[in-house]
Scaffold this motif. Structure first.
Motif, short mmCIF file in Angstrom:
data_model
loop_
_atom_site.label_atom_id
_atom_site.label_comp_id
_atom_site.label_asym_id
_atom_site.label_seq_id
_atom_site.Cartn_x
_atom_site.Cartn_y
_atom_site.Cartn_z
N THR A 33 84.19 71.74 66.89
CA THR A 33 84.86 70.81 67.79
C THR A 33 85.33 71.57 69.03
N LEU A 34 85.05 71.01 70.19
CA LEU A 34 85.58 71.50 71.46
C LEU A 34 86.60 70.46 71.91
N GLU A 35 87.87 70.87 72.02
CA GLU A 35 88.94 69.91 72.28
C GLU A 35 89.76 70.33 73.49
N GLY A 36 89.89 69.42 74.44
CA GLY A 36 90.75 69.62 75.60
C GLY A 36 91.95 68.70 75.48
N ALA A 37 93.12 69.16 75.98
CA ALA A 37 94.34 68.36 75.87
C ALA A 37 95.21 68.55 77.10
N GLY A 38 95.91 67.49 77.47
CA GLY A 38 96.95 67.54 78.49
C GLY A 38 98.28 67.30 77.80
N TRP A 39 99.24 68.18 78.02
CA TRP A 39 100.50 68.17 77.28
C TRP A 39 101.69 67.91 78.20
N LEU A 40 102.70 67.25 77.67
CA LEU A 40 104.01 67.11 78.30
C LEU A 40 105.06 67.46 77.25
N GLY A 41 106.05 68.26 77.63
CA GLY A 41 107.08 68.65 76.67
C GLY A 41 108.47 68.57 77.26
N SER A 42 109.43 68.25 76.43
CA SER A 42 110.83 68.29 76.86
C SER A 42 111.48 69.50 76.19
N ASN A 43 112.32 70.20 76.92
CA ASN A 43 112.98 71.42 76.43
C ASN A 43 111.97 72.44 75.94
N SER A 44 110.91 72.64 76.69
CA SER A 44 109.84 73.54 76.26
C SER A 44 110.29 75.00 76.26
N PRO A 45 110.17 75.67 75.12
CA PRO A 45 110.47 77.10 75.07
C PRO A 45 109.25 77.96 75.45
N PRO A 64 106.20 79.60 77.74
CA PRO A 64 106.15 80.09 79.13
C PRO A 64 105.34 79.18 80.06
N GLN A 65 104.57 78.23 79.54
CA GLN A 65 103.78 77.33 80.37
C GLN A 65 104.65 76.30 81.08
N GLY A 66 105.88 76.09 80.62
CA GLY A 66 106.77 75.11 81.24
C GLY A 66 106.70 73.77 80.54
N GLY A 67 107.00 72.69 81.29
CA GLY A 67 107.08 71.36 80.72
C GLY A 67 105.76 70.61 80.65
N SER A 68 104.75 71.07 81.38
CA SER A 68 103.43 70.43 81.31
C SER A 68 102.36 71.51 81.39
N TRP A 69 101.31 71.32 80.61
CA TRP A 69 100.23 72.30 80.57
C TRP A 69 98.99 71.65 79.99
N ALA A 70 97.90 72.39 80.02
CA ALA A 70 96.63 71.94 79.45
C ALA A 70 96.18 72.97 78.44
N SER A 71 95.31 72.54 77.53
CA SER A 71 94.76 73.49 76.56
C SER A 71 93.29 73.17 76.31
N MET A 107 90.21 72.35 60.38
CA MET A 107 89.74 73.11 61.53
C MET A 107 90.71 74.24 61.84
N LEU A 108 90.18 75.39 62.19
CA LEU A 108 91.01 76.54 62.53
C LEU A 108 90.29 77.34 63.60
N GLY A 109 90.97 77.59 64.72
CA GLY A 109 90.34 78.35 65.79
C GLY A 109 91.32 78.64 66.91
N PRO A 110 90.82 79.30 67.97
CA PRO A 110 91.69 79.65 69.09
C PRO A 110 91.88 78.48 70.06
N ALA A 111 93.07 78.41 70.62
CA ALA A 111 93.39 77.43 71.67
C ALA A 111 94.00 78.18 72.84
N VAL A 112 93.46 77.98 74.02
CA VAL A 112 93.96 78.62 75.23
C VAL A 112 94.86 77.61 75.94
N PHE A 113 96.11 78.01 76.22
CA PHE A 113 97.09 77.17 76.89
C PHE A 113 97.19 77.62 78.34
N PHE A 114 96.99 76.68 79.29
CA PHE A 114 97.05 76.96 80.71
C PHE A 114 98.27 76.26 81.30
N GLY A 115 99.03 76.96 82.12
CA GLY A 115 100.20 76.40 82.80
C GLY A 115 100.70 77.43 83.77
#
Length: 178
Positions: free
Chosen positions: A105-117, A119-126, A146-154
């Motif tokens: 599986t190749l999976e892309g995601a757009g994220w929004l977070g509140s109180n994000s700890p 380093p990407q901040g409150g919004s990022w992609a993976s 499924m188990l594999g690497p996920a790259v988080f961009f922000g």
């Protein structure tokens, strides 16, 4: 709304499935744990045989905390491309065997977070590359791990181990009218 109507339309319903699952990043420190809800549709796009769209809801969990490890909430919209499973073994009856197979599986995601700890901040992609082990009948319910690497961009870029457990149930097929 148009996408939901297309996916749930009568001719397409026989090729679609509902998916429900758990998603988590692994490791020490702050991790993401959540649940996925979405739809899967069969397509023919080269090696990819299924496309999925899910909504992911979860929270940040401090894996080092004994009490009160949750910090904030997250939400994500994901789009996944899945290969056809490569069958390793078949178990059970000859008329309706349970298949065990592997897929990718190749999976892309757009994220929004509140109180994000993170380093990407409150919004990022993976973007995640997830080899998986799949169980179930070819025309019925299927389970995958499924188990594999996920790259988080922000604001910064990190790589996390990603674990997904998914359940897929085919949508009801409607009888044709004479």
């Amino acid at each position: 709304m148009f996408l939901v109507a297309l996916v749930l339309s009568t001719p397409a319903a026989a090729q679609n499935a509902f998916t429900l699952g758990l998603a988590a990043t692994l490791g020490g420190g702050w991790q993401i744990e959540g649940a996925d809800f979405g739809l899967v549709r069969r397509v023919a796009a080269g090696p990819f045989q299924r496309v999925s769209g899910t909504l992911r809801l979860g929270s940040f969990i401090d894996e080092g905390a004994i009490i009160g490890g949750a910090k904030g909430l997250i939400g994500a919209v994901t789009l996944g491309l899945k290969t056809a499973p490569l069958t390793i073994a078949e178990l059970g009856e000859d008329t309706n065997p349970t298949q065990i197979g592997v897929d990718l599986t190749l999976e892309g995601a757009g994220w929004l977070g509140s109180n994000s700890p993170l380093p990407q901040g409150g919004s990022w992609a993976s973007l995640a590359l997830l080899p998986g082990l799949r169980f179930g009948g070819s025309g019925g319910m299927q389970y995958s791990l499924m188990l594999g690497p996920a790259v988080f961009f922000g604001r910064s870029t990190d790589v996390h181990a990603f674990l997904g457990v998914r359940f897929e149930a085919p949508l009801a097929r409607r009888a044709s009218h004479p």
